[in-house]
Motif scaffolding. Structure first.
Motif, PDB file in Angstrom:
ATOM      1  N   CYS A 137       5.676  28.929  40.218  1.00  3.47           N
ATOM      2  CA  CYS A 137       6.350  28.504  41.322  1.00  3.47           C
ATOM      3  C   CYS A 137       6.160  29.517  42.607  1.00  3.47           C
ATOM      4  O   CYS A 137       5.930  29.223  43.700  1.00  3.47           O
ATOM      5  N   LEU A 138       6.555  30.954  42.049  1.00  8.64           N
ATOM      6  CA  LEU A 138       6.501  31.783  43.113  1.00  8.64           C
ATOM      7  C   LEU A 138       5.083  32.122  43.664  1.00  8.64           C
ATOM      8  O   LEU A 138       4.804  32.139  44.646  1.00  8.64           O
ATOM      9  N   LEU A 139       4.010  32.015  42.630  1.00 10.05           N
ATOM     10  CA  LEU A 139       2.622  32.305  43.108  1.00 10.05           C
ATOM     11  C   LEU A 139       2.182  30.984  43.828  1.00 10.05           C
ATOM     12  O   LEU A 139       1.336  31.030  44.913  1.00 10.05           O
ATOM     13  N   ILE A 140       2.631  29.644  43.628  1.00 11.09           N
ATOM     14  CA  ILE A 140       2.248  28.607  44.535  1.00 11.09           C
ATOM     15  C   ILE A 140       2.778  28.541  45.810  1.00 11.09           C
ATOM     16  O   ILE A 140       2.081  28.476  46.720  1.00 11.09           O
ATOM     17  N   ILE A 141       4.083  28.763  45.839  1.00  3.28           N
ATOM     18  CA  ILE A 141       4.716  28.911  47.196  1.00  3.28           C
ATOM     19  C   ILE A 141       4.150  30.129  47.923  1.00  3.28           C
ATOM     20  O   ILE A 141       4.085  29.810  49.145  1.00  3.28           O
ATOM     21  N   GLY A 142       4.088  31.291  47.160  1.00  3.49           N
ATOM     22  CA  GLY A 142       3.692  32.463  48.001  1.00  3.49           C
ATOM     23  C   GLY A 142       2.235  32.268  48.440  1.00  3.49           C
ATOM     24  O   GLY A 142       1.938  32.507  49.595  1.00  3.49           O
ATOM     25  N   GLY A 143       1.345  31.612  47.675  1.00  6.91           N
ATOM     26  CA  GLY A 143      -0.126  31.348  47.820  1.00  6.91           C
ATOM     27  C   GLY A 143       0.051  30.301  48.988  1.00  6.91           C
ATOM     28  O   GLY A 143      -1.002  30.530  50.147  1.00  6.91           O
ATOM     29  N   ALA A 144       0.572  29.095  49.141  1.00  6.55           N
ATOM     30  CA  ALA A 144       0.506  28.315  50.018  1.00  6.55           C
ATOM     31  C   ALA A 144       1.210  28.703  51.513  1.00  6.55           C
ATOM     32  O   ALA A 144       0.402  28.715  52.527  1.00  6.55           O
ATOM     33  N   VAL A 145       2.177  29.522  51.368  1.00  3.84           N
ATOM     34  CA  VAL A 145       2.706  30.279  52.752  1.00  3.84           C
ATOM     35  C   VAL A 145       1.649  31.295  53.075  1.00  3.84           C
ATOM     36  O   VAL A 145       1.222  31.218  54.362  1.00  3.84           O
ATOM     37  N   SER A 146       1.101  31.876  52.448  1.00  2.00           N
ATOM     38  CA  SER A 146      -0.018  32.849  52.763  1.00  2.00           C
ATOM     39  C   SER A 146      -1.117  32.216  53.435  1.00  2.00           C
ATOM     40  O   SER A 146      -1.745  32.816  54.396  1.00  2.00           O
ATOM     41  N   LEU A 147      -1.598  31.214  52.685  1.00  8.27           N
ATOM     42  CA  LEU A 147      -2.958  30.428  53.347  1.00  8.27           C
ATOM     43  C   LEU A 147      -2.326  30.028  54.726  1.00  8.27           C
ATOM     44  O   LEU A 147      -3.297  29.913  55.366  1.00  8.27           O
ATOM     45  N   PHE A 148      -1.076  29.297  55.090  1.00  8.34           N
ATOM     46  CA  PHE A 148      -0.812  28.825  56.092  1.00  8.34           C
ATOM     47  C   PHE A 148      -0.835  29.759  57.302  1.00  8.34           C
ATOM     48  O   PHE A 148      -1.498  29.609  58.320  1.00  8.34           O
ATOM     49  N   TRP A 149      -0.285  30.991  56.976  1.00  8.30           N
ATOM     50  CA  TRP A 149      -0.122  31.966  57.618  1.00  8.30           C
ATOM     51  C   TRP A 149      -1.490  32.583  57.991  1.00  8.30           C
ATOM     52  O   TRP A 149      -2.053  32.994  59.240  1.00  8.30           O
ATOM     53  N   LEU A 150      -2.526  33.016  57.109  1.00  3.80           N
ATOM     54  CA  LEU A 150      -3.504  33.469  57.513  1.00  3.80           C
ATOM     55  C   LEU A 150      -4.640  32.343  58.238  1.00  3.80           C
ATOM     56  O   LEU A 150      -5.126  32.706  59.157  1.00  3.80           O
ATOM     57  N   VAL A 151      -4.506  31.017  57.944  1.00  5.69           N
ATOM     58  CA  VAL A 151      -5.257  30.048  58.830  1.00  5.69           C
ATOM     59  C   VAL A 151      -4.783  30.159  60.162  1.00  5.69           C
ATOM     60  O   VAL A 151      -5.750  30.236  61.124  1.00  5.69           O
ATOM     61  N   ASP A 152      -3.528  29.969  60.255  1.00  3.15           N
ATOM     62  CA  ASP A 152      -2.895  29.965  61.750  1.00  3.15           C
ATOM     63  C   ASP A 152      -3.485  31.535  62.413  1.00  3.15           C
ATOM     64  O   ASP A 152      -3.956  31.301  63.662  1.00  3.15           O
ATOM     65  N   LEU A 153      -3.505  32.615  61.778  1.00  2.00           N
ATOM     66  CA  LEU A 153      -3.655  33.745  62.386  1.00  2.00           C
ATOM     67  C   LEU A 153      -5.145  33.911  62.704  1.00  2.00           C
ATOM     68  O   LEU A 153      -5.309  34.492  63.941  1.00  2.00           O
ATOM     69  N   LEU A 154      -5.968  33.372  61.864  1.00  2.00           N
ATOM     70  CA  LEU A 154      -7.527  33.595  62.108  1.00  2.00           C
ATOM     71  C   LEU A 154      -7.830  32.836  63.145  1.00  2.00           C
ATOM     72  O   LEU A 154      -8.558  32.809  64.090  1.00  2.00           O
TER      73      LEU A 154
END
Length: 451
Positions: free
Chosen positions: A15-32
């Motif tokens: 759960c932590l991996l999926i939630i952390g990965g999803a949040v990181s992915l959204f943040w990375l896509v928005d930042l880029l």
């Protein structure tokens, strides 16, 4: 709470991996996407320099007062850049006695400053503004098509919004797959080794994952392996013991047949054959019963038929039958007037009868039976007893203490008793009496006692 988290540690980590990965992915896509859009919205430095040069040269011509050359220069720019351009004077007149603040006057633009970003989503080119030094005159030019930034924005946007997340998620799936498959592969290899005959294969201490779920799977596998190994080893020993026990009566039958064929004491030989056939039949029946009980050792308690009966009456009837066969043995019973229990009278009766008959073969003169209020049945004889180190072995199939004992059986009686009692959820044990002889104790479960 800590035990629950430890038990489901893989679930929590996933759960932590999926939630952390999803949040990181959204943040990375928005930042880029934001960073790339800003970078791609800026005019290239060479284009900014070109527009700045156009504006400064037009300002020089304007300050020189040569409007004809200025007109020609603007026409040349429009022709070369295939766009619109002009030099205009800004004249803003406030109405209704309004005033213009210095801040407004100094920062008003008729077009976009060349340092500003160009919106990539507009379908037209904006007007660019290069103000003159007097801040009232402006060189205006519609951005030439070849200077428009963001030529590859659509492809870049597609890459950031779709291709990059796909790559990220693929890598994320690989990590999850490896985390799940590594212990499962170890379990698979252990299963293959176990299936190939390596019955001592265990995995709990070797599995790489420390997650509670996989540790539980490994512990279950080891429990299953222990059970199967014990069953197979017991079956191998059982077959070897059975083969050894059956060989003796078969040899006697063959000898008796040879004598009968030669008319040597034919009647006696036929009696011997019948006796040995009965012994082999008993051996086969007891062996089948023991095997069935071994296979049914995991049967649930509620699957056994039970009824309420008086244990004292049951024991008295069994003693009466046994004493008829051994009249020289005196039986003593110590029990309450009535002792109702909830159990299987047939199975418990077989166990008690078997123990009493076994005791009658070893007893010299006395056998005592005691029923305690706690649900124990103690059967004590005054025989020679059993060596201390063999007290547990007497419950093994085909085990006999010595070859010179009085028993004519095959060593299956006490083994059958133990299996029957275990099936009733009780226990059976043996110990030597301080005065000599053997004491066999049967303990019933509290749920069976109705006192």
């Amino acid at each position: 709470m800590h035990k629950q988290l430890k038990k489901h540690s893989f679930f929590a980590r996933l759960c932590l991996l999926i939630i952390g990965g999803a949040v990181s992915l959204f943040w990375l896509v928005d930042l880029l996407a934001s960073h790339t859009e800003i970078k791609m919205s800026q005019l290239e430095a060479r284009h900014q320099h070109t527009l700045e040069h156009y504006g400064r040269h037009a300002e020089q011509l304007y300050l020189a007062g040569d409007l004809d050359l200025l007109e020609q220069y603007v026409d040349m720019i429009q022709h070369e850049e295939n766009t619109w351009a002009a030099v205009v004077e800004r004249q803003i007149t406030p109405l209704a006695n309004g005033t213009l603040t210095p801040l407004f006057s100094e920062h008003i633009y008729l077009g976009r400053d060349i340092s500003w970003k160009i919106h990539l989503y507009f379908n037209y080119n904006p007007i660019m503004d290069v103000p003159f030094a007097d801040n009232k005159t402006h060189f205006l030019i519609q951005l030439p098509p070849h200077m428009r930034p963001g030529d590859y924005w659509q492809l870049t946007y597609l890459t950031i919004q779709f291709i990059l997340p796909i790559i990220f998620l693929a890598g994320f799936c690989i990590l999850i797959y490896r985390a799940i498959m590594r212990p499962l592969k170890q379990l698979e290899r252990a299963t293959e080794r176990f299936a190939s005959g390596q019955l001592n294969t265990r995995i709990h201490d070797k599995i790489s994952s420390t997650d509670g779920e996989f540790q539980q799977i490994a512990a279950t596998f080891d429990q299953m392996a222990n059970c199967i190994e014990h069953t197979i080893e017991s079956q191998r020993q059982f077959i070897a013991d059975f083969s050894h026990e059956i060989r003796t009566p078969i040899a006697r039958v063959e000898t008796a047949l040879s004598c009968a064929e030669q008319s040597i004491n034919t009647q006696k030989m036929l009696q011997r054959i019948r006796k040995d056939c009965n012994a082999m039949r008993t051996l086969a029946e007891d062996t089948l019963t023991l095997t069935w009980l071994e296979n049914e050792s995991a049967i649930a308690d509620h699957a056994i038929e039970r009824d309420t009966f008086d244990l004292v009456d049951l024991i008295d009837s069994i003693i009466e039958d046994v004493q008829f066969e051994v009249p020289h043995i005196q039986f003593k019973t110590t029990a309450p007037d009535s002792y109702p229990i909830f159990s299987n009278s047939r199975v418990l009766g077989q166990v008690i009868e078997n123990i009493l008959r076994n005791a009658s073969r070893y007893a010299n003169k006395h056998i005592s039976v005691t029923i305690t209020l706690s649900g124990s049945i103690k059967i004590e004889d005054d025989g020679c007893g059993v060596p201390e180190h063999l007290l547990e072995d007497i419950f093994k199939p085909f085990y006999r203490v010595t070859s010179t004992q009085k028993s004519a059986g095959f060593g299956l009686g006490l083994a059958l008793c133990q299996r029957h009692i275990h099936r009733l959820q009780g226990s059976i044990s043996a110990k030597n009496s301080p005065s000599g002889g053997l004491i066999v104790t049967i303990k019933l479960t509290p749920s069976q006692v109705q006192m």
